[in-house]
Design a protein around this motif. Structure first.
Motif, PDB file in Angstrom:
ATOM      1  N   TYR A 111      85.253   1.338   4.155  1.00  0.00           N
ATOM      2  CA  TYR A 111      85.253   0.444   2.995  1.00  0.00           C
ATOM      3  C   TYR A 111      86.605   0.485   2.311  1.00  0.00           C
ATOM      4  CZ  TYR A 111      80.174  -0.148   2.843  1.00  0.00           C
ATOM      5  OH  TYR A 111      78.889  -0.494   3.111  1.00  0.00           O
ATOM      6  N   MET A 112      86.876  -0.536   1.516  1.00  0.00           N
ATOM      7  CA  MET A 112      87.889  -0.369   0.496  1.00  0.00           C
ATOM      8  C   MET A 112      87.161   0.392  -0.607  1.00  0.00           C
ATOM      9  SD  MET A 112      88.933  -4.247   0.736  1.00  0.00           S
ATOM     10  CE  MET A 112      88.769  -4.773   2.428  1.00  0.00           C
ATOM     11  N   GLY A 113      87.262   1.698  -0.545  1.00  0.00           N
ATOM     12  CA  GLY A 113      86.348   2.547  -1.290  1.00  0.00           C
ATOM     13  C   GLY A 113      86.352   2.315  -2.783  1.00  0.00           C
ATOM     14  N   MET A 114      87.527   2.161  -3.373  1.00  0.00           N
ATOM     15  CA  MET A 114      87.578   2.010  -4.828  1.00  0.00           C
ATOM     16  C   MET A 114      87.052   0.645  -5.242  1.00  0.00           C
ATOM     17  SD  MET A 114      88.168   3.885  -7.393  1.00  0.00           S
ATOM     18  CE  MET A 114      89.441   5.146  -7.450  1.00  0.00           C
ATOM     19  N   VAL A 115      87.320  -0.366  -4.417  1.00  0.00           N
ATOM     20  CA  VAL A 115      86.789  -1.696  -4.703  1.00  0.00           C
ATOM     21  C   VAL A 115      85.259  -1.632  -4.633  1.00  0.00           C
ATOM     22  CG1 VAL A 115      86.654  -4.086  -3.899  1.00  0.00           C
ATOM     23  CG2 VAL A 115      88.850  -2.898  -3.886  1.00  0.00           C
ATOM     24  N   ARG A 116      84.766  -0.989  -3.576  1.00  0.00           N
ATOM     25  CA  ARG A 116      83.315  -0.869  -3.420  1.00  0.00           C
ATOM     26  C   ARG A 116      82.701  -0.113  -4.594  1.00  0.00           C
ATOM     27  NH1 ARG A 116      79.985   2.408  -3.124  1.00  0.00           N
ATOM     28  NH2 ARG A 116      81.401   4.134  -2.719  1.00  0.00           N
ATOM     29  N   GLN A 117      83.383   0.946  -5.028  1.00  0.00           N
ATOM     30  CA  GLN A 117      82.864   1.744  -6.149  1.00  0.00           C
ATOM     31  C   GLN A 117      82.753   0.885  -7.412  1.00  0.00           C
ATOM     32  OE1 GLN A 117      84.688   5.590  -6.685  1.00  0.00           O
ATOM     33  NE2 GLN A 117      84.056   5.757  -8.823  1.00  0.00           N
ATOM     34  N   TRP A 118      83.762   0.098  -7.683  1.00  0.00           N
ATOM     35  CA  TRP A 118      83.723  -0.775  -8.867  1.00  0.00           C
ATOM     36  C   TRP A 118      82.642  -1.831  -8.725  1.00  0.00           C
ATOM     37  CZ3 TRP A 118      86.051  -0.201 -13.473  1.00  0.00           C
ATOM     38  CH2 TRP A 118      87.130   0.702 -13.551  1.00  0.00           C
ATOM     39  N   GLN A 119      82.511  -2.365  -7.510  1.00  0.00           N
ATOM     40  CA  GLN A 119      81.466  -3.375  -7.301  1.00  0.00           C
ATOM     41  C   GLN A 119      80.089  -2.767  -7.511  1.00  0.00           C
ATOM     42  OE1 GLN A 119      82.628  -4.675  -3.367  1.00  0.00           O
ATOM     43  NE2 GLN A 119      83.734  -6.446  -4.187  1.00  0.00           N
ATOM     44  N   GLN A 120      79.955  -1.514  -7.071  1.00  0.00           N
ATOM     45  CA  GLN A 120      78.670  -0.833  -7.251  1.00  0.00           C
ATOM     46  C   GLN A 120      78.389  -0.589  -8.726  1.00  0.00           C
ATOM     47  OE1 GLN A 120      78.461   3.041  -5.408  1.00  0.00           O
ATOM     48  NE2 GLN A 120      76.753   3.603  -6.739  1.00  0.00           N
ATOM     49  N   LEU A 121      79.402  -0.100  -9.428  1.00  0.00           N
ATOM     50  CA  LEU A 121      79.169   0.298 -10.810  1.00  0.00           C
ATOM     51  C   LEU A 121      79.180  -0.874 -11.781  1.00  0.00           C
ATOM     52  CD1 LEU A 121      81.394   3.519 -10.888  1.00  0.00           C
ATOM     53  CD2 LEU A 121      78.912   3.411 -10.652  1.00  0.00           C
ATOM     54  N   LEU A 122      79.886  -1.927 -11.451  1.00  0.00           N
ATOM     55  CA  LEU A 122      80.111  -2.985 -12.438  1.00  0.00           C
ATOM     56  C   LEU A 122      79.651  -4.371 -12.014  1.00  0.00           C
ATOM     57  CD1 LEU A 122      83.711  -1.919 -13.406  1.00  0.00           C
ATOM     58  CD2 LEU A 122      81.703  -1.674 -14.834  1.00  0.00           C
ATOM     59  N   LYS A 172      71.181   3.251  -6.326  1.00  0.00           N
ATOM     60  CA  LYS A 172      71.421   1.817  -6.350  1.00  0.00           C
ATOM     61  C   LYS A 172      72.355   1.413  -5.203  1.00  0.00           C
ATOM     62  CE  LYS A 172      72.492  -1.233 -10.134  1.00  0.00           C
ATOM     63  NZ  LYS A 172      73.290  -1.268 -11.347  1.00  0.00           N
ATOM     64  N   ALA A 173      73.354   2.253  -5.001  1.00  0.00           N
ATOM     65  CA  ALA A 173      74.324   1.950  -3.950  1.00  0.00           C
ATOM     66  C   ALA A 173      73.659   1.936  -2.583  1.00  0.00           C
ATOM     67  CB  ALA A 173      75.438   2.984  -3.966  1.00  0.00           C
ATOM     68  N   PHE A 174      72.795   2.909  -2.371  1.00  0.00           N
ATOM     69  CA  PHE A 174      72.147   2.982  -1.055  1.00  0.00           C
ATOM     70  C   PHE A 174      71.246   1.775  -0.839  1.00  0.00           C
ATOM     71  CE2 PHE A 174      73.299   7.531  -0.919  1.00  0.00           C
ATOM     72  CZ  PHE A 174      73.876   7.508   0.335  1.00  0.00           C
TER      73      PHE A 174
END
Lengths: 180, 591
Positions: free
Chosen positions: B483-494, B582-584
């Motif tokens: 993944y683009m990990g940080m992008v994915r993290q933001w998409q997950q959280l926000l 939620k991410a899973f």
């Protein structure tokens, strides 16, 4: 507190804006004006008026006078950002010193006949505007003063047949015997 | 005429450029030839004092020069052609401007008489690079060239360092003129950065420090830029005062991570103890940092009860984001020296035992906690293993941008300055690989590792070819989560876990890719194989792509959520339950 989902902290600032006139002494070299203007557009600062001309040809010095608006913190930023540019010698806040004179020159073309024409001339006299071009149906007036005075004059000319205005923008200089 | 032909200072513009490089002690440059710089390349061919490293893309030249500069403290030099050569330099120039890296870029330009004609490979290079350089020049007369080149080096390396660009039309490179060695008058009289701090301000600062109950030192990249003396003085100040110290991403290594007063990095992904100390302190000493938005969190709730001292060489950094009480403009090494002198003469170590007890409580929250797994490699674990394996070695670390970068900053302990090269301000994915090339050129015998992400590294992968050509044994340690990990993290959280275009569907086989370039590839899936593979990677004396397959949905914590203050951090244990569940739910279909 209604923060939209963002990677940035979105914040509104409510400090009141102030208008300041800055005199910027620069090395007159290619691109120097583009640098100064680029700083304003790039960082989102306002330019309300901009005047520039070489003032000391032998030393290749030009003087740029900028009228800008912003919160006190933004105005301080603008001064610091200008000051750190390589070809900038000095930045003086003419508004902060409170001992400066500001002048602008405007050329105002008015077209009309009869009573309008007479009224335009009468007002010109009251504002100490000079006629620098005339035809049987038009005048071009030259007027010098601070921005408010020129705005007022232009407003008065509007119903009398205002055709066109050309303004120089503000030039400023400090009072008293000391230089910048 | 006959006199002039024997004058050794009469030479072509192209020869002047090479001569100026030599006069400024440049031994290595990074570049890519093209029509508008051929005369310069011809001069490079005929000498041996300046080594030219041929990159595969001009962006690579720029980042390599940045890596070179940051690991040596000397300016990095890049040479590119006109048009696309110059436009490809825009990213590294901007990167260097944001991170205050001294960079000198020389670009070719179409001949003077063609400028403005839309000639082949023409672009308005000085116009395009004006906002992304500290200063730039277009040289229209060969007799101005020496002066401009010397000024360029001076501007890049003094004051707040930064990138400069000198655009040289091809006819100026061919023309003959007079060269002169560097001299003082080569510099604009309007450019005079302030070095020495104001004595009154320094006294005010010492008075605050001496009476502090809850002090914190917040240091940044400026300390490293200032040179080894500043680092030494910073460490001495911590010793003399006994104050806790945190640092920005850019400042890591100025104070050793093993030092007892170290709080860890601060900011969005900083430690709980660093951010809480910033929030609750009564005196903050900011040295060579700029209150960047990744550091401050919510500005109106930033460290509300503190008196702030700010040391910076750039007056425009003062009061830009945060209003400070005692600004001191000047070089931080110089000012730290003065502060120390006054402090030692007039103050004694304040008693801050209670403050340290409070910090110990925050520390006990263990904000960098993560749960190791026996089945899958956690990215944090991979970096810890890498750190343990390279500890005590002569190692330089570069990174790309994203989660891996933050984990590297959190879990790799830097003991010395100039050992950590990362794109902080601009956040340039693709920075780390070419930067590693530059670092390895400067330090041929050292271990140079790019801690990379699978997405970032593909942006400048072509520089593997450069590494192979010059036998630069860089190690590209890829935390591959697909993944683009940080992008994915933001998409997950926000963004409701809608993973819009943050998954790489077609990941290359990094082992085969390494081999295709003539390097060495590794792939590791199991935590048990990690340490052995890292040892093997270190022992290989060739460029390596290390494909470290890590947990794909791991998030980077702790974290200051958007719109929140330092004391509202999200810690790993709080984040794990609901957020990851939620991410899973949304992510499973993808993996």
């Amino acid at each position: 507190m209604n923060q939209p989902a963002s990677a940035y902290f979105i914040e509104e600032r409510h400090d009141p804006n102030e208008t300041h006139t800055l005199a910027v002494l620069v090395q007159n070299e290619p691109g120097v004006l583009a640098r100064v203007i680029g700083l304003f557009s790039g960082r989102g600062y306002n330019i309300e008026s901009l005047t520039v001309s070489e003032t000391e040809a032998q030393k290749h010095l030009s003087r740029i006078t900028i009228v800008t608006t912003g919160t006190p913190m933004v105005i301080a930023q603008i001064k610091n950002q200008l000051d750190r540019m390589i070809p900038v010698y000095q930045v003086v806040d003419m508004t902060q010193t409170r001992r400066s004179i500001e002048r602008e020159l405007a050329m105002v073309k008015v077209r009309g006949q009869g009573e309008h024409r007479v009224e335009a001339l009468r007002l010109a006299d009251a504002f100490r505007a000079r006629v620098i071009d005339a035809t049987t149906e038009s005048f071009v007036f030259e007027i010098t003063g601070n921005t408010d005075k020129i705005n007022q004059y232009i407003d008065l000319m509007r119903p009398l047949g205002l055709v066109e205005v050309s303004r120089t923008g503000v030039a400023a200089i400090g009072r008293g015997p000391e230089g910048m | 005429m006959s006199d002039k032909s024997h004058d050794p200072n009469q030479m072509t513009g192209a020869a002047m450029i090479v001569r100026a490089l030599i006069d400024h002690g440049v031994t290595d440059i990074f570049g890519y030839p093209g029509g508008a710089v051929l005369p310069i390349y011809d001069e490079i061919f005929q000498q041996s004092e300046v080594q030219h490293i041929l990159v595969r893309h001009e962006q690579g030249a720029g980042h390599a020069a940045e890596g070179y500069a940051r690991s040596t403290g000397k300016p990095g030099v890049a040479l590119v052609t006109s048009g696309p050569g110059a436009t490809n330099m825009v990213t590294p120039l901007t990167d260097a401007l944001m991170d205050s890296i001294p960079l000198v870029c020389i670009s070719g330009q179409v001949p003077t008489h063609l400028i403005g004609n839309d000639a082949f490979q023409e672009c308005d290079t000085v116009g395009i690079t004006r906002p992304c350089t500290k200063h730039n020049w277009l040289v229209r007369d060969v007799n101005d060239l020496a002066k401009v080149l010397h000024e360029a080096f001076y501007v890049a390396t003094t004051g707040r360092p930064g990138p400069v660009l000198v655009d040289v039309p091809k006819d100026v490179q061919f023309a003959t003129g007079t060269y002169h060695p560097p001299r003082k008058s080569d510099v604009h009289r309007s450019y005079a950065p302030r070095v020495k701090g104001d004595a009154t301000q320094i006294r005010k600062a010492v008075a605050l420090l001496a009476n502090a109950k809850r002090p914190v030192i917040y240091s940044g990249g400026g300390v490293i830029n200032s040179g080894p003396e500043a680092t030494k003085l910073l460490r001495e100040l911590v010793e003399v005062t006994g104050f806790p110290i945190t640092s920005t991403l850019m400042g890591l290594g100025a104070y050793p991570a093993s030092g007892k007063n170290w709080l860890g990095m601060l900011g969005m992904h900083g430690t709980y103890e660093a951010n809480m100390s910033m929030h609750d302190c009564d005196v903050m000493l900011c040295v060579g940092a700029r209150f960047d938005d990744r550091i401050t969190g919510r500005v109106d709730a930033f460290s509300p009860g503190s008196k702030k001292i700010h040391i910076d060489i750039d007056p425009s950094s003062i009061n830009k984001n945060i209003r400070v009480d005692v600004p001191i403009i000047g070089d931080c090494g110089n000012i730290l020296g003065d502060i120390l002198q006054v402090f030692k003469a007039e103050a004694k170590k304040p008693d801050i035992k209670a403050w340290w007890q409070q910090i110990a409580q925050w520390r006990a929250r263990n904000s960098l906690y993560f749960k190791k797994s026996n089945d899958v490699i956690l990215p944090q674990h991979a970096i810890q293993s890498l750190f343990e394996a390279t500890r005590g070695r002569d190692t330089y670390i570069t990174t790309e941008v994203g989660q891996h970068q933050m984990w590297a900053a959190q879990f790799y302990g830097f003991e010395e300055p100039h050992r950590w090269m990362t794109s902080g301000g601009l956040g340039t994915m693709g920075y780390g690989l070419p930067a590693a090339v530059g670092v390895q050129v400067a330090h041929p015998d050292s271990l140079v590792i790019d801690i990379a992400g699978d997405a970032s590294v593909q942006m400048t992968m072509q520089e593997m070819s450069t590494a192979v050509q010059y036998e630069l044994p860089i190690k590209i340690f890829i935390l591959n989560n697909q993944y683009m990990g940080m992008v994915r993290q933001w998409q997950q959280l926000l963004h409701g876990n809608r993973l819009s275009h943050s998954y790489s569907e077609a990941m290359p086989d990094f082992v085969k890719l390494a081999e295709a370039y003539g390097g060495v590839g590794f792939q590791v899936h199991k935590p048990g194989d990690l340490d052995g593979a890292i040892q093997e990677m270190i022992s290989v004396k060739r460029p390596v792509l290390f494909d470290c397959r890590v947990a794909s949905l791991e998030n980077c914590f702790p974290m200051i959520p958007s719109g929140k203050a330092h004391n509202e951090m999200l810690l790993p244990e709080q984040a794990n339950d609901e957020a990851t569940a939620k991410a899973f739910a949304g992510g499973k279909a993808l993996v």
